[in-house]
Design a protein around this motif. Structure first.
Motif, PDB file in Angstrom:
ATOM      1  N   LEU A 136      -3.275   7.628   1.610  1.00  0.00           N
ATOM      2  CA  LEU A 136      -3.022   7.471   0.174  1.00  0.00           C
ATOM      3  C   LEU A 136      -1.625   6.892   0.007  1.00  0.00           C
ATOM      4  O   LEU A 136      -0.627   7.531   0.358  1.00  0.00           O
ATOM      5  CB  LEU A 136      -3.120   8.814  -0.549  1.00  0.00           C
ATOM      6  N   ARG A 137      -1.543   5.684  -0.512  1.00  0.00           N
ATOM      7  CA  ARG A 137      -0.265   4.996  -0.700  1.00  0.00           C
ATOM      8  C   ARG A 137      -0.115   4.656  -2.181  1.00  0.00           C
ATOM      9  O   ARG A 137      -0.808   3.784  -2.696  1.00  0.00           O
ATOM     10  CB  ARG A 137      -0.207   3.748   0.167  1.00  0.00           C
ATOM     11  N   VAL A 138       0.790   5.361  -2.852  1.00  0.00           N
ATOM     12  CA  VAL A 138       1.042   5.156  -4.269  1.00  0.00           C
ATOM     13  C   VAL A 138       2.381   4.445  -4.420  1.00  0.00           C
ATOM     14  O   VAL A 138       3.436   5.034  -4.199  1.00  0.00           O
ATOM     15  CB  VAL A 138       1.047   6.498  -5.039  1.00  0.00           C
ATOM     16  N   ASN A 139       2.327   3.153  -4.738  1.00  0.00           N
ATOM     17  CA  ASN A 139       3.522   2.349  -4.953  1.00  0.00           C
ATOM     18  C   ASN A 139       4.424   2.265  -3.725  1.00  0.00           C
ATOM     19  O   ASN A 139       5.646   2.129  -3.858  1.00  0.00           O
ATOM     20  CB  ASN A 139       4.323   2.877  -6.142  1.00  0.00           C
ATOM     21  N   ILE A 140       3.863   2.344  -2.549  1.00  0.00           N
ATOM     22  CA  ILE A 140       4.653   2.169  -1.336  1.00  0.00           C
ATOM     23  C   ILE A 140       4.825   0.674  -1.082  1.00  0.00           C
ATOM     24  O   ILE A 140       3.842  -0.068  -1.078  1.00  0.00           O
ATOM     25  CB  ILE A 140       3.991   2.857  -0.125  1.00  0.00           C
ATOM     26  N   ARG A 166      13.585   7.490   2.378  1.00  0.00           N
ATOM     27  CA  ARG A 166      14.353   6.265   2.601  1.00  0.00           C
ATOM     28  C   ARG A 166      13.640   5.291   3.537  1.00  0.00           C
ATOM     29  O   ARG A 166      13.838   4.086   3.471  1.00  0.00           O
ATOM     30  CB  ARG A 166      15.727   6.635   3.147  1.00  0.00           C
ATOM     31  N   ARG A 167      12.788   5.808   4.421  1.00  0.00           N
ATOM     32  CA  ARG A 167      12.086   4.932   5.360  1.00  0.00           C
ATOM     33  C   ARG A 167      10.958   4.147   4.694  1.00  0.00           C
ATOM     34  O   ARG A 167      10.553   3.093   5.183  1.00  0.00           O
ATOM     35  CB  ARG A 167      11.519   5.761   6.522  1.00  0.00           C
ATOM     36  N   LEU A 168      10.420   4.679   3.592  1.00  0.00           N
ATOM     37  CA  LEU A 168       9.282   4.040   2.929  1.00  0.00           C
ATOM     38  C   LEU A 168       9.596   3.543   1.520  1.00  0.00           C
ATOM     39  O   LEU A 168       8.943   2.615   1.043  1.00  0.00           O
ATOM     40  CB  LEU A 168       8.113   5.031   2.834  1.00  0.00           C
ATOM     41  N   MET A 218      10.710  14.671   1.153  1.00  0.00           N
ATOM     42  CA  MET A 218      10.900  14.630  -0.294  1.00  0.00           C
ATOM     43  C   MET A 218      12.351  14.271  -0.563  1.00  0.00           C
ATOM     44  O   MET A 218      13.255  15.010  -0.172  1.00  0.00           O
ATOM     45  CB  MET A 218      10.568  15.974  -0.928  1.00  0.00           C
ATOM     46  N   ALA A 219      12.585  13.150  -1.236  1.00  0.00           N
ATOM     47  CA  ALA A 219      13.960  12.711  -1.480  1.00  0.00           C
ATOM     48  C   ALA A 219      14.068  11.935  -2.780  1.00  0.00           C
ATOM     49  O   ALA A 219      13.199  11.125  -3.112  1.00  0.00           O
ATOM     50  CB  ALA A 219      14.443  11.840  -0.315  1.00  0.00           C
ATOM     51  N   GLY A 220      15.141  12.204  -3.521  1.00  0.00           N
ATOM     52  CA  GLY A 220      15.481  11.421  -4.695  1.00  0.00           C
ATOM     53  C   GLY A 220      14.546  11.549  -5.872  1.00  0.00           C
ATOM     54  O   GLY A 220      14.557  10.705  -6.768  1.00  0.00           O
ATOM     55  N   ASN A 221      13.734  12.607  -5.901  1.00  0.00           N
ATOM     56  CA  ASN A 221      12.786  12.780  -7.002  1.00  0.00           C
ATOM     57  C   ASN A 221      13.441  13.496  -8.187  1.00  0.00           C
ATOM     58  O   ASN A 221      14.338  14.321  -8.012  1.00  0.00           O
ATOM     59  CB  ASN A 221      11.576  13.599  -6.530  1.00  0.00           C
TER      60      ASN A 221
END
Length: 232
Positions: free
Chosen positions: A92-96, A156-158, A183-186
């Motif tokens: 599942l890729r949402v806006n990646i 940061r990697r994605l 989980m980062a920057g949310n």
């Protein structure tokens, strides 16, 4: 013509400008990898059947999106009026970002909840770059088929987590997962709660803004870090 109708036309025009602009980016290149592409206005629900690989792009789904066992879904420049429920998905890729144009930079808007349970991911999956979820994001009882697979809610990697944070009006929950979770920057209005995950969720990028962090994610919330600094 009444004010209500004018308002509806204005909202439609704004939405059309957003999704039309998305076509110039890397989304369509990414969608070429998928056998099935869904676009436009969908009156009801969308079901991604067992083992199907689908790209949902430049779309407005008036119902919910359901993923079945082994399904793979890529979502870009889309609005889902209901929930996105992924039951035993493989990806599942949402806006990646696709890696071809430096990222989508176009918000995916989900009016309901985003629920992933019992996933067996075969590649890096997650939610990136200014996606907006009005309900909660929950990842429950999921795992990975290989070491490269993971689930990111900002990473940061994605993702471009610095300039395009995800926004979640509800909380974020990760429970009983057996894979890497980042989980980062949310920007989360509710709580960030993590329990019984192996390994514990990580933060590859800026800290998360949330009302509080609980369990394994207590240290992934900015306020918690500031309190610890004050005690030193």
């Amino acid at each position: 013509m009444g004010n209500g109708r004018w308002s509806g036309l204005l909202l439609f025009a704004l939405a059309w400008l957003v999704v039309s602009d998305a076509r110039a980016g890397g989304e369509l290149l990414e969608c070429r990898k998928y056998p099935k592409v869904i676009e436009g206005r969908i009156e009801g629900n969308v079901t991604v059947g067992p083992g199907e690989r689908v790209c949902l792009i430049n779309a407005e789904v008036l119902g919910s999106v359901h993923m079945e066992k082994g399904a793979v879904l890529n979502v870009a420049a889309a609005q889902i009026r209901g929930d996105l429920i992924a039951s035993e998905p493989a990806g599942l890729r949402v806006n990646i970002p696709s890696g071809t144009g430096g990222g989508y930079q176009h918000r995916v808007h989900i009016d309901g909840n985003l629920i992933v349970w019992n996933a067996r991911f075969a590649k890096a999956s997650g939610v990136c770059d200014a996606s907006y979820v009005r309900g909660v994001i929950a990842v429950i009882g999921s795992g990975a088929e290989n070491e490269k697979a993971m689930f990111a809610i900002g990473d940061r990697r994605l993702c471009q987590v610095g300039d395009f944070p995800n926004i979640v009006d509800g909380g974020v929950i990760a429970v009983g997962n057996r894979m890497r979770i980042s989980m980062a920057g949310n920007r989360i209005k509710g709580a960030l709660t993590c329990l019984a995950n192996e390994p514990a969720p990580e933060q590859n990028g800026p800290c998360n803004s949330a009302s509080r962090g609980e369990g394994q994610c207590a240290g992934l919330v900015c306020a918690a870090k500031e309190r610890r600094k004050g005690r030193k």
